[in-house]
Motif scaffolding. Structure first.
Motif, PDB file in Angstrom:
ATOM      1  N   UNK A  90       1.031   8.287   9.785  1.00 40.78           N
ATOM      2  CA  UNK A  90       1.718   7.197  10.769  1.00 40.78           C
ATOM      3  C   UNK A  90       3.080   6.870   9.889  1.00 40.78           C
ATOM      4  N   UNK A  91       3.983   7.028   8.806  1.00 40.92           N
ATOM      5  CA  UNK A  91       4.877   7.208   8.293  1.00 40.92           C
ATOM      6  C   UNK A  91       6.211   7.706   9.192  1.00 40.92           C
ATOM      7  N   UNK A  92       5.738   8.861   9.509  1.00 35.09           N
ATOM      8  CA  UNK A  92       6.037  10.020  10.126  1.00 35.09           C
ATOM      9  C   UNK A  92       7.663  10.380  10.091  1.00 35.09           C
ATOM     10  N   UNK A  93       8.090  10.174   8.518  1.00 32.65           N
ATOM     11  CA  UNK A  93       8.893  10.563   7.672  1.00 32.65           C
ATOM     12  C   UNK A  93       9.352  12.190   7.636  1.00 32.65           C
ATOM     13  N   UNK A  94      10.670  12.706   7.500  1.00 31.76           N
ATOM     14  CA  UNK A  94      10.777  13.635   7.294  1.00 31.76           C
ATOM     15  C   UNK A  94      11.341  13.875   5.569  1.00 31.76           C
ATOM     16  N   UNK A  95      10.345  14.775   5.289  1.00 34.71           N
ATOM     17  CA  UNK A  95       9.831  15.527   3.527  1.00 34.71           C
ATOM     18  C   UNK A  95       9.498  13.940   3.146  1.00 34.71           C
ATOM     19  N   UNK A  96       8.455  13.157   3.432  1.00 31.68           N
ATOM     20  CA  UNK A  96       8.190  11.953   2.677  1.00 31.68           C
ATOM     21  C   UNK A  96       6.372  11.227   3.935  1.00 31.68           C
ATOM     22  N   UNK A  97       7.047  10.343   2.944  1.00 29.18           N
ATOM     23  CA  UNK A  97       5.611   9.316   3.901  1.00 29.18           C
ATOM     24  C   UNK A  97       3.996   9.464   3.124  1.00 29.18           C
ATOM     25  N   UNK A  98       3.526   8.761   2.393  1.00 27.22           N
ATOM     26  CA  UNK A  98       2.256   9.303   1.621  1.00 27.22           C
ATOM     27  C   UNK A  98       3.241   9.648   0.304  1.00 27.22           C
ATOM     28  N   UNK A  99       2.803  10.855  -0.058  1.00 27.37           N
ATOM     29  CA  UNK A  99       2.913  11.376  -1.243  1.00 27.37           C
ATOM     30  C   UNK A  99       3.585  12.551  -0.824  1.00 27.37           C
ATOM     31  N   UNK A 100       4.879  13.355  -1.582  1.00 26.62           N
ATOM     32  CA  UNK A 100       5.570  14.832  -1.366  1.00 26.62           C
ATOM     33  C   UNK A 100       5.965  14.561  -2.187  1.00 26.62           C
ATOM     34  N   UNK A 101       4.960  15.985  -2.524  1.00 25.29           N
ATOM     35  CA  UNK A 101       5.037  16.490  -4.614  1.00 25.29           C
ATOM     36  C   UNK A 101       5.531  17.902  -4.004  1.00 25.29           C
ATOM     37  N   UNK A 102       6.545  18.613  -4.744  1.00 27.31           N
ATOM     38  CA  UNK A 102       7.227  19.406  -5.276  1.00 27.31           C
ATOM     39  C   UNK A 102       7.565  19.832  -6.327  1.00 27.31           C
ATOM     40  N   UNK A 103       8.079  21.208  -7.352  1.00 26.61           N
ATOM     41  CA  UNK A 103       8.028  21.684  -7.775  1.00 26.61           C
ATOM     42  C   UNK A 103       8.926  22.759  -8.658  1.00 26.61           C
ATOM     43  N   UNK A 104      10.593  21.842  -8.860  1.00 29.63           N
ATOM     44  CA  UNK A 104      11.823  22.443  -8.675  1.00 29.63           C
ATOM     45  C   UNK A 104      11.683  23.495  -9.947  1.00 29.63           C
ATOM     46  N   UNK A 105      10.869  24.045 -10.876  1.00 28.81           N
ATOM     47  CA  UNK A 105      11.135  25.265 -12.373  1.00 28.81           C
ATOM     48  C   UNK A 105       9.592  25.340 -12.358  1.00 28.81           C
ATOM     49  N   UNK A 106       9.166  25.891 -12.408  1.00 30.15           N
ATOM     50  CA  UNK A 106       8.167  26.401 -12.888  1.00 30.15           C
ATOM     51  C   UNK A 106       8.183  27.777 -14.316  1.00 30.15           C
ATOM     52  N   UNK A 107       7.160  27.243 -14.712  1.00 28.11           N
ATOM     53  CA  UNK A 107       7.075  28.928 -15.893  1.00 28.11           C
ATOM     54  C   UNK A 107       5.706  28.727 -17.159  1.00 28.11           C
ATOM     55  N   UNK A 108       5.344  28.795 -17.393  1.00 29.76           N
ATOM     56  CA  UNK A 108       4.130  29.234 -17.836  1.00 29.76           C
ATOM     57  C   UNK A 108       3.547  28.645 -18.645  1.00 29.76           C
ATOM     58  N   UNK A 109       5.606  27.744 -19.748  1.00 30.65           N
ATOM     59  CA  UNK A 109       5.556  26.885 -20.674  1.00 30.65           C
ATOM     60  C   UNK A 109       5.468  25.554 -20.205  1.00 30.65           C
ATOM     61  N   UNK A 110       5.981  25.602 -19.243  1.00 29.47           N
ATOM     62  CA  UNK A 110       6.212  24.078 -18.566  1.00 29.47           C
ATOM     63  C   UNK A 110       6.733  23.758 -16.986  1.00 29.47           C
ATOM     64  N   UNK A 111       6.616  22.975 -15.905  1.00 33.00           N
ATOM     65  CA  UNK A 111       6.636  22.693 -15.274  1.00 33.00           C
ATOM     66  C   UNK A 111       7.143  21.486 -14.656  1.00 33.00           C
ATOM     67  N   UNK A 112       8.360  21.580 -13.833  1.00 30.10           N
ATOM     68  CA  UNK A 112       8.675  20.595 -13.285  1.00 30.10           C
ATOM     69  C   UNK A 112       8.261  19.666 -12.036  1.00 30.10           C
ATOM     70  N   UNK A 113       7.378  18.858 -11.841  1.00 28.98           N
ATOM     71  CA  UNK A 113       6.971  18.110 -11.130  1.00 28.98           C
ATOM     72  C   UNK A 113       7.432  16.505 -10.341  1.00 28.98           C
ATOM     73  N   UNK A 114       7.720  17.219  -9.200  1.00 27.58           N
ATOM     74  CA  UNK A 114       8.435  16.100  -8.856  1.00 27.58           C
ATOM     75  C   UNK A 114       8.057  14.970  -7.428  1.00 27.58           C
TER      76      UNK A 114
ATOM     77  N   UNK B 156       0.879  -1.545   0.031  1.00 26.48           N
ATOM     78  CA  UNK B 156       0.305  -0.189   0.180  1.00 26.48           C
ATOM     79  C   UNK B 156       1.098   1.257   0.558  1.00 26.48           C
ATOM     80  N   UNK B 157       0.118   2.028  -0.423  1.00 30.44           N
ATOM     81  CA  UNK B 157       0.318   3.598  -0.527  1.00 30.44           C
ATOM     82  C   UNK B 157       0.393   4.312   1.115  1.00 30.44           C
ATOM     83  N   UNK B 158       1.906   4.410   2.003  1.00 34.48           N
ATOM     84  CA  UNK B 158       1.731   4.654   3.783  1.00 34.48           C
ATOM     85  C   UNK B 158       0.694   6.310   3.449  1.00 34.48           C
ATOM     86  N   UNK B 159       0.101   6.203   5.194  1.00 33.69           N
ATOM     87  CA  UNK B 159      -0.095   7.100   5.302  1.00 33.69           C
ATOM     88  C   UNK B 159       1.194   8.539   5.664  1.00 33.69           C
ATOM     89  N   UNK B 160       0.650   9.522   5.393  1.00 37.56           N
ATOM     90  CA  UNK B 160       1.822  10.554   5.683  1.00 37.56           C
ATOM     91  C   UNK B 160       2.327  10.395   7.719  1.00 37.56           C
TER      92      UNK B 160
END
Length: 410
Positions: free
Chosen positions: A206-230, A200-204
């Protein structure tokens, strides 16, 4: 006329929270039955609770007689209160909650968890007379794995002992008489029972992880042309054997059209973080004045069998505070300066204290938005997931606070 209407409202609230009699046990005893058909079942446990204000010896035991307790629903506060601002005039004491439920035998090989979004302030949780955990603090939720504790095709008795007494070790940590707001006691946010497979995918929380658990989503580069999603997805394998796992992640727009996707495979036992990088072309960026939300659909497969699935709403954006001239310049979103007009928000209401429904949480956010604000400071503590979701949806930036002023002194 106003006084009469106000009286009727208070009478209805009193009835909803304090409807006494045999109905309390009768309705609770009906329990719930879930199907093993879906890979993930989330069952709301907000109804059919029995409540007693005060301490009750032996109330955690299976055969305890709760037929004369109040029949209540969650969210709940242990006593109806006026809207106070200081003065130490609210109920501070013990309360007991009991709830009966059943699970189908088809779920015997599943993973079963109880998810409490918020219990104010400290609590002990029991299942069938056995103590499962003690939780401190009312502002963050917690998860309890009851896989090996639950009985199937039979009544399970969930009992929760709640304390709202002063506790210097639990935030906010000050005596109630020294605060200018209250922490109203009770199970005041949603309670869910979640059934998944053992992969299963964890609950953040319950997982109790720094910057993690479940889905941890960041946006390294964002512009009107394109966006990077990690996206870092935390997957847990409790099947006791090494398994080949496929994580398929899809980003969809509001209309359900796929804008990016990726599949990653790995064989593991225990837990693993899957790191996936996406590019969204011509993204619709989230902004308080156009709060566009995408959907991330995360699917776990073992072979061709769908084992788990979660859907997460996201807003693609970049935020920063800039000072290009050496002086304070302000807040930027998606590369453009935005003047923040904000308000402070407490989670308490007249009569019901902190025990607001999800729809009330939404209306609070909507009122702030209609008042001309684009930001809100969640004073002075983490607030309801329903309120935060509403802010995402209607376009409010949030400063999410933590109640740590009790650690500061002269």
């Amino acid at each position: 006329m106003f006084k009469i209407n106000q009286y009727l409202v208070l009478l209805c609230l009193f009835f909803l929270q304090c409807n006494l009699g045999a109905f309390a046990q009768k309705s609770a005893s009906k329990g719930i039955t879930v199907s093993a058909k879906n890979p993930r079942n989330t069952l709301n446990l907000n109804t059919n609770w029995a409540f007693f204000r005060g301490d009750a010896k032996g109330a955690e035991t299976v055969n305890y007689q709760d037929k004369d307790w109040a029949s209540i629903s969650i969210p709940h506060t242990m006593r109806l209160e006026k809207k106070h601002n200081g003065g130490n005039a609210i109920y501070q004491g013990i309360g007991w909650y009991r709830r009966y439920f059943k699970l189908d035998k088809q779920n015997q090989n599943k993973r079963i968890t109880l998810n409490f979004e918020g219990v104010q302030m400290n609590c002990e949780v029991f299942l069938n007379g056995e103590k499962l955990t003690t939780h401190y603090g009312g502002y963050l939720g917690f998860v309890i794995d009851i896989t090996n504790k639950v009985k199937y095709d039979n009544n399970n008795v969930l009992a929760v002992r709640v304390s709202s007494e002063n506790d210097p070790l639990t935030p906010p940590g000050k005596p109630q008489s020294g605060l200018d707001f209250y922490y109203y006691g009770g199970i005041y946010r949603d309670v869910d029972l979640i059934v998944t497979n053992k992969l299963y995918i964890s609950d953040p929380l319950e997982a109790n992880k720094i910057a993690g658990g479940g889905l941890f989503i960041t946006y390294p580069k964002v512009s009107n042309d394109k966006a990077e999603v990690t996206i870092k997805t935390h997957v847990v394998n409790q099947t006791k054997e090494n398994k080949p796992v496929l994580l398929k992640t899809t980003i969809r727009n509001k209309e359900g059209v796929e804008v990016a996707k990726m599949s990653t495979t790995a064989s593991f036992f225990g837990e693993k973080d899957f790191l996936q990088n996406f590019t969204v072309l011509k993204p619709k960026l989230w902004h308080p004045y156009h709060p566009y939300l995408y959907q991330v659909v995360s699917e776990i497969y073992e072979g061709k069998e769908l084992i788990d699935v979660k859907t997460t709403k996201i807003g693609v954006r970049s935020i920063s505070f800039k000072s290009p001239t050496g002086e304070a310049d302000g807040f930027y979103i998606n590369g453009k300066k935005l003047y923040l007009r904000g308000a402070n928000r407490h989670q308490s209401y007249q009569n019901i204290g902190d025990a607001a429904s999800n729809s009330m949480q939404y209306r609070d956010a909507l009122q702030i938005k209609k008042g001309g604000f684009n930001a809100v400071r969640a004073s002075h503590y983490p607030q309801s997931p329903a309120f935060l979701d509403a802010c995402d949806e209607i376009g409010l930036l949030v400063i999410e606070c933590e109640p740590s002023w009790q650690f500061f002194n002269k």
